[in-house]
Scaffold this motif. Sequence first.
Motif, mmCIF file in Angstrom:
data_model
loop_
_atom_site.group_PDB
_atom_site.id
_atom_site.type_symbol
_atom_site.label_atom_id
_atom_site.label_comp_id
_atom_site.label_asym_id
_atom_site.label_seq_id
_atom_site.Cartn_x
_atom_site.Cartn_y
_atom_site.Cartn_z
ATOM 1 N N ILE A 1 115.012 80.204 60.955
ATOM 2 C CA ILE A 1 115.392 81.537 61.423
ATOM 3 C C ILE A 1 116.494 82.051 60.512
ATOM 4 N N ASP A 2 116.302 83.242 59.967
ATOM 5 C CA ASP A 2 117.314 83.837 59.099
ATOM 6 C C ASP A 2 118.595 84.102 59.869
ATOM 7 N N ARG A 3 119.700 83.946 59.170
ATOM 8 C CA ARG A 3 120.993 84.288 59.768
ATOM 9 C C ARG A 3 121.311 85.765 59.576
ATOM 10 N N LEU A 4 120.514 86.423 58.740
ATOM 11 C CA LEU A 4 120.669 87.851 58.495
ATOM 12 C C LEU A 4 119.357 88.551 58.792
ATOM 13 N N THR A 5 119.448 89.768 59.304
ATOM 14 C CA THR A 5 118.253 90.589 59.448
ATOM 15 C C THR A 5 118.271 91.574 58.288
ATOM 16 N N LEU A 6 117.340 91.405 57.390
ATOM 17 C CA LEU A 6 117.297 92.240 56.192
ATOM 18 C C LEU A 6 116.165 93.244 56.257
ATOM 19 N N ARG A 7 116.458 94.393 55.737
ATOM 20 C CA ARG A 7 115.450 95.414 55.542
ATOM 21 C C ARG A 7 115.459 95.764 54.057
ATOM 22 N N ARG A 8 114.414 96.418 53.609
ATOM 23 C CA ARG A 8 114.292 96.755 52.191
ATOM 24 C C ARG A 8 115.517 97.519 51.686
ATOM 25 N N GLU A 9 116.015 98.445 52.469
ATOM 26 C CA GLU A 9 117.179 99.265 52.051
ATOM 27 C C GLU A 9 118.426 98.406 51.841
#
Length: 104
Positions: free
Chosen positions: A90-98
């Motif tokens: 599970i990622d510790r960050l929620t990333l979006r393209r921006e």
Amino acid sequence: MNKRPRIDLDGLTLHATEGPSETLAIVRYRTVEGLVLGMPESVDILIPWSEIDRADLCLQTGHITVNFSDAFVKKTNWLGGKNELVGRWIDRLTLRREDVLKAK
């Protein structure tokens, strides 16, 4: 974003594919000699790559699978006779393209 995200598997819990979903091992890190796993409430141990038949991480689903050699399973009691352990990264960050574009 202050820090570039990296694949961080430290602390990922592994359990058998069959039976109860109790934690059998905790991923710590990989070395050139092998995979270091933590035993719950115990010490870290190095599993040599020669004792691991396969270790996979699916980047799309986060699913991790570690398959141990039959010889290793026979000489190790903590696996309970199981050849395969699985877990989910599970990622510790929620990333979006921006977010990624801003970091460049």
